[in-house]
Write a protein that holds these residues in place. Structure first.
Motif, PDB file in Angstrom:
ATOM      1  N   ARG A 277      32.416  42.548  31.406  1.00 37.79           N
ATOM      2  CA  ARG A 277      33.761  42.808  31.944  1.00 37.79           C
ATOM      3  C   ARG A 277      33.654  43.445  33.322  1.00 37.79           C
ATOM      4  O   ARG A 277      34.360  43.071  34.262  1.00 37.79           O
ATOM      5  N   SER A 278      32.748  44.377  33.422  1.00 41.64           N
ATOM      6  CA  SER A 278      32.568  45.083  34.684  1.00 41.64           C
ATOM      7  C   SER A 278      32.010  44.129  35.753  1.00 41.64           C
ATOM      8  O   SER A 278      32.464  44.104  36.901  1.00 41.64           O
ATOM      9  N   ARG A 279      31.038  43.294  35.356  1.00 41.52           N
ATOM     10  CA  ARG A 279      30.450  42.353  36.307  1.00 41.52           C
ATOM     11  C   ARG A 279      31.475  41.306  36.757  1.00 41.52           C
ATOM     12  O   ARG A 279      31.612  41.017  37.950  1.00 41.52           O
ATOM     13  N   VAL A 280      32.235  40.747  35.805  1.00 35.27           N
ATOM     14  CA  VAL A 280      33.199  39.692  36.136  1.00 35.27           C
ATOM     15  C   VAL A 280      34.325  40.272  36.995  1.00 35.27           C
ATOM     16  O   VAL A 280      34.791  39.646  37.947  1.00 35.27           O
ATOM     17  N   ARG A 281      34.717  41.504  36.692  1.00 39.44           N
ATOM     18  CA  ARG A 281      35.785  42.123  37.497  1.00 39.44           C
ATOM     19  C   ARG A 281      35.354  42.245  38.958  1.00 39.44           C
ATOM     20  O   ARG A 281      36.090  41.868  39.880  1.00 39.44           O
ATOM     21  N   SER A 282      34.132  42.737  39.168  1.00 40.73           N
ATOM     22  CA  SER A 282      33.637  42.858  40.547  1.00 40.73           C
ATOM     23  C   SER A 282      33.595  41.502  41.233  1.00 40.73           C
ATOM     24  O   SER A 282      33.977  41.366  42.402  1.00 40.73           O
ATOM     25  N   ALA A 283      33.124  40.499  40.497  1.00 40.95           N
ATOM     26  CA  ALA A 283      33.021  39.170  41.100  1.00 40.95           C
ATOM     27  C   ALA A 283      34.400  38.628  41.472  1.00 40.95           C
ATOM     28  O   ALA A 283      34.583  38.039  42.539  1.00 40.95           O
ATOM     29  N   LEU A 284      35.383  38.829  40.591  1.00 38.71           N
ATOM     30  CA  LEU A 284      36.748  38.362  40.884  1.00 38.71           C
ATOM     31  C   LEU A 284      37.338  39.122  42.071  1.00 38.71           C
ATOM     32  O   LEU A 284      38.006  38.542  42.926  1.00 38.71           O
ATOM     33  N   GLN A 285      37.043  40.415  42.125  1.00 40.68           N
ATOM     34  CA  GLN A 285      37.499  41.198  43.282  1.00 40.68           C
ATOM     35  C   GLN A 285      36.825  40.673  44.548  1.00 40.68           C
ATOM     36  O   GLN A 285      37.447  40.550  45.597  1.00 40.68           O
ATOM     37  N   GLY A 286      35.548  40.318  44.412  1.00 32.24           N
ATOM     38  CA  GLY A 286      34.812  39.739  45.534  1.00 32.24           C
ATOM     39  C   GLY A 286      35.435  38.434  46.018  1.00 32.24           C
ATOM     40  O   GLY A 286      35.342  38.077  47.190  1.00 32.24           O
ATOM     41  N   LEU A 287      36.089  37.715  45.081  1.00 31.57           N
ATOM     42  CA  LEU A 287      36.788  36.480  45.444  1.00 31.57           C
ATOM     43  C   LEU A 287      38.195  36.760  45.964  1.00 31.57           C
ATOM     44  O   LEU A 287      38.980  35.839  46.192  1.00 31.57           O
ATOM     45  N   GLY A 288      38.542  38.062  46.085  1.00 28.88           N
ATOM     46  CA  GLY A 288      39.829  38.416  46.681  1.00 28.88           C
ATOM     47  C   GLY A 288      40.971  38.599  45.697  1.00 28.88           C
ATOM     48  O   GLY A 288      42.130  38.709  46.100  1.00 28.88           O
ATOM     49  N   CYS A 289      40.650  38.631  44.382  1.00 33.92           N
ATOM     50  CA  CYS A 289      41.708  38.849  43.388  1.00 33.92           C
ATOM     51  C   CYS A 289      41.956  40.333  43.190  1.00 33.92           C
ATOM     52  O   CYS A 289      41.030  41.144  43.261  1.00 33.92           O
ATOM     53  N   LYS A 290      43.203  40.670  42.904  1.00 29.95           N
ATOM     54  CA  LYS A 290      43.531  42.008  42.434  1.00 29.95           C
ATOM     55  C   LYS A 290      43.330  41.986  40.919  1.00 29.95           C
ATOM     56  O   LYS A 290      43.925  41.155  40.222  1.00 29.95           O
ATOM     57  N   VAL A 291      42.474  42.867  40.402  1.00 27.42           N
ATOM     58  CA  VAL A 291      42.163  42.868  38.964  1.00 27.42           C
ATOM     59  C   VAL A 291      42.253  44.295  38.450  1.00 27.42           C
ATOM     60  O   VAL A 291      41.354  45.105  38.716  1.00 27.42           O
ATOM     61  N   PRO A 292      43.312  44.635  37.729  1.00 27.43           N
ATOM     62  CA  PRO A 292      43.408  46.014  37.228  1.00 27.43           C
ATOM     63  C   PRO A 292      42.255  46.331  36.268  1.00 27.43           C
ATOM     64  O   PRO A 292      41.717  45.426  35.608  1.00 27.43           O
ATOM     65  N   GLU A 293      41.888  47.593  36.209  1.00 29.69           N
ATOM     66  CA  GLU A 293      40.862  48.030  35.264  1.00 29.69           C
ATOM     67  C   GLU A 293      41.308  47.666  33.851  1.00 29.69           C
ATOM     68  O   GLU A 293      42.454  47.908  33.476  1.00 29.69           O
ATOM     69  N   SER A 294      40.404  47.093  33.066  1.00 35.10           N
ATOM     70  CA  SER A 294      40.757  46.673  31.714  1.00 35.10           C
ATOM     71  C   SER A 294      39.874  47.338  30.670  1.00 35.10           C
ATOM     72  O   SER A 294      38.662  47.422  30.843  1.00 35.10           O
ATOM     73  N   HIS A 295      40.496  47.787  29.595  1.00 33.61           N
ATOM     74  CA  HIS A 295      39.757  48.313  28.448  1.00 33.61           C
ATOM     75  C   HIS A 295      39.745  47.324  27.292  1.00 33.61           C
ATOM     76  O   HIS A 295      39.449  47.700  26.161  1.00 33.61           O
ATOM     77  N   SER A 296      40.080  46.081  27.584  1.00 36.66           N
ATOM     78  CA  SER A 296      40.120  45.034  26.560  1.00 36.66           C
ATOM     79  C   SER A 296      38.984  44.049  26.799  1.00 36.66           C
ATOM     80  O   SER A 296      38.155  44.265  27.687  1.00 36.66           O
ATOM     81  N   ASN A 297      38.961  42.975  26.046  1.00 38.76           N
ATOM     82  CA  ASN A 297      37.936  41.952  26.284  1.00 38.76           C
ATOM     83  C   ASN A 297      38.480  40.825  27.154  1.00 38.76           C
ATOM     84  O   ASN A 297      38.122  39.666  26.975  1.00 38.76           O
ATOM     85  N   PHE A 298      39.383  41.184  28.061  1.00 45.85           N
ATOM     86  CA  PHE A 298      39.913  40.207  29.015  1.00 45.85           C
ATOM     87  C   PHE A 298      40.261  40.931  30.302  1.00 45.85           C
ATOM     88  O   PHE A 298      40.342  42.172  30.342  1.00 45.85           O
TER      89      PHE A 298
END
Lengths: 358, 358
Positions: A277-298
């Motif tokens: 989750r942490s790795r994918v979030r960083s990658a999506l942010q790297g692609l310019g997406c706004k991604v709120p911190e998530s405590h779920s499996n999505f």
């Protein structure tokens, strides 16, 4: 013109996420755990004997409830087993809401809630979430003012992943004059460093009903097994009156019990999901997406300023064999809800997004 | 004073028949099939893979419905799969009855019906059965006059076993201005020489909903699997709107499908039960009981002029490890409902009755 009630004739049914026909499809659309259930669960399955199927199951799921009580440090009277978390939602509506009385929800959240209200003939009181998907300070006051009998909060939030802590939930529970159902479908994926645990609230608040499911945390979406937790006075009518007499079958009872006994296996998968989750979030942010911190499996990724809209991205991903969830709803229609998969599945998703967006 | 609705606080829950702790108890109290499910069902169980449990099940139970359609010569759109027959009863109430509108039942019959009405806040219109437990000629007229939205008839009758034929059911269906749910939980045990088949009625009557279950006929009470059959307009709201999104789990779907594919195995058990039903009925009549002809897997034996009442007999049997069902209700409180067991179990019951009564 049929025989169904007018409210039923008028309504649209809930539409579950797609279940793909092809086994090679990468399913990041319905929040399944990407890792298999524990070997102990499979062993329990394969040891079920014919005689056990022939007889009615234990109607109250005693063995499961005893095991869940051990896990959570509770008494079995504080637990009710259900045929998937959705059943607890329906039972809570049936039990606590007079037909026609309003039901309160935070908006947006799990899209099944308004469907259940509609079946029950209940209007929905929708309180808009703040930008970070948490309830506004006057959430309870507005729910109370509308005369609501049951308020539903999913925590961690779906589809955003925002987590409310014990103090915030306690404040809402104390203010509310009705039952507060806290849908903890995704609680197993909360960061352990937070020591997040809402269950002690049931000692102070006789109106809080927690929902747990084995679908996500225990990799058992196919099994349909969840449970409700609350003080005895809240659980008693669910357990003894409004529940279908034999609502959970004997196979599900045994596998669910085995899953809780071997909770350690499931916990390993939770950590692997958190790492990804942490790795994918960083990658999506790297692609310019706004991604709120998530405590779920999505993750909820906002798609803005791309060559494709969120909706088009969702469609193009599907054409390439990767399913994610798109909601054509206010505040969500620029975003994709992406379930955390295995590292390989996540890599494939990220590669496709790079290709589609650049 | 709790948070549950007043109607729920006031009501008593349904009390299922006892599930004994001891494995040596002879259970003739909850109408289970005394013979094990088909080997094909066990094979289906043991071949379930972890991956199948991990994912959500097929929400509409397509494979099962296709197989049921083949068995009955129907289309899948005329079938809805449910988590035990009890779920179809609840769903029919939710779907076809406005909260507070009356529900019609023949009295006596399955004691769950009034419980479901009470949960729904619906009064129960009770029409007394004739001495042979069939509905009186004015059954439909009285149901219509009371403004009932849903009438429930169990056929073969429970707890007596009386069978109504297609002509009688068609007459009632035609007269009724509401949905008629025909609970066929025990239909597999009807004498085959009668060529009893009500399903063609759905072509003529858009208000008839049939309930089938795998609990008795297919020896799968532990699995919780049943299905509803009716014309498409009656099934559609159940299938697409009021059903919990994933109401039947993947294990149950697979085992139920296997059971229908290997229906021939189950049919052998039905004949063995019928043979024993005839033998046990004669033996009970030989002991001086009045025992109406039964087309179910149980007999209703009237206990009169014995050293012990029905209630006392029931109690003394239990003390000796044999469970039968006793209903403390008008017209039933002098009788015992006795499930047909294996020849050895039936012999044990008959020997004990001889001992207790003479």
């Amino acid at each position: 013109m049929g025989y169904e009630r007018n409210a039923i004739a008028r309504m649209h049914g809930y539409v579950p996420g797609k279940q793909p026909a092809s086994a090679t499809t990468i399913k990041l659309n319905t929040n399944e755990n990407p890792y298999p259930p524990s070997a102990a669960v499979m062993q329990a399955l394969h040891s079920v004997q014919a005689e056990v199927l022939r007889r009615y199951p234990e109607p109250m799921a005693e063995a499961f409830r005893a095991q869940a009580a051990r896990v959570h440090g509770l008494r079995p009277e504080e637990i009710v087993a259900v045929n998937g978390g959705d059943e607890l939602l329906r039972m809570a509506v049936t039990t606590f809401v007079e037909p026609g009385a309003p039901i309160g929800v935070l908006e947006p959240s799990y899209s099944l809630y308004p469907v259940l209200a509609e079946i029950h003939g209940s209007p929905v009181v929708r309180v808009d979430a703040r930008d970070d998907f948490s309830p506004p300070d006057d959430f309870a006051a507005r729910i109370n003012a509308a005369g609501v009998s049951l308020a539903l909060l999913v925590n961690p939030h779906a589809p955003a992943g925002k987590l409310l802590g014990a103090r915030e939930i306690a404040t809402i529970a104390k203010q509310l004059r009705c039952v507060l159902l806290v849908d903890e479908a995704y609680v197993d994926f909360v960061e352990p460093a937070l020591c997040h645990d809402l269950l002690p609230l049931l000692r102070e608040h006789d109106n809080v009903l927690f929902l747990r499911t084995l679908s996500k945390g225990y990799s058992l979406a196919g099994l349909r097994f969840g449970y409700g937790i609350g003080c005895e006075s809240l659980i008693a009518p669910l357990l003894g009156k409004t529940r279908d007499s034999y609502n959970v079958d004997v196979v599900a009872q045994r596998l669910a019990t085995a899953a809780l006994v071997d909770r350690a296996s499931a916990q390993l998968t939770w950590q692997r999901v958190r790492d990804e989750r942490s790795r994918v979030r960083s990658a999506l942010q790297g692609l310019g997406c706004k991604v709120p911190e998530s405590h779920s499996n999505f993750l909820l990724a906002e798609v803005a300023g791309k060559r494709l809209t969120a909706e088009a991205t969702h469609r193009e991903l599907e054409a390439r064999g990767v399913l994610v969830r798109y909601f054509a709803m206010p505040r969500l229609d620029q975003s994709l809800r992406i379930t955390i998969g295995t590292p390989e599945q996540n890599d494939r998703l990220l590669a496709l997004l790079r290709e589609l967006w650049t």
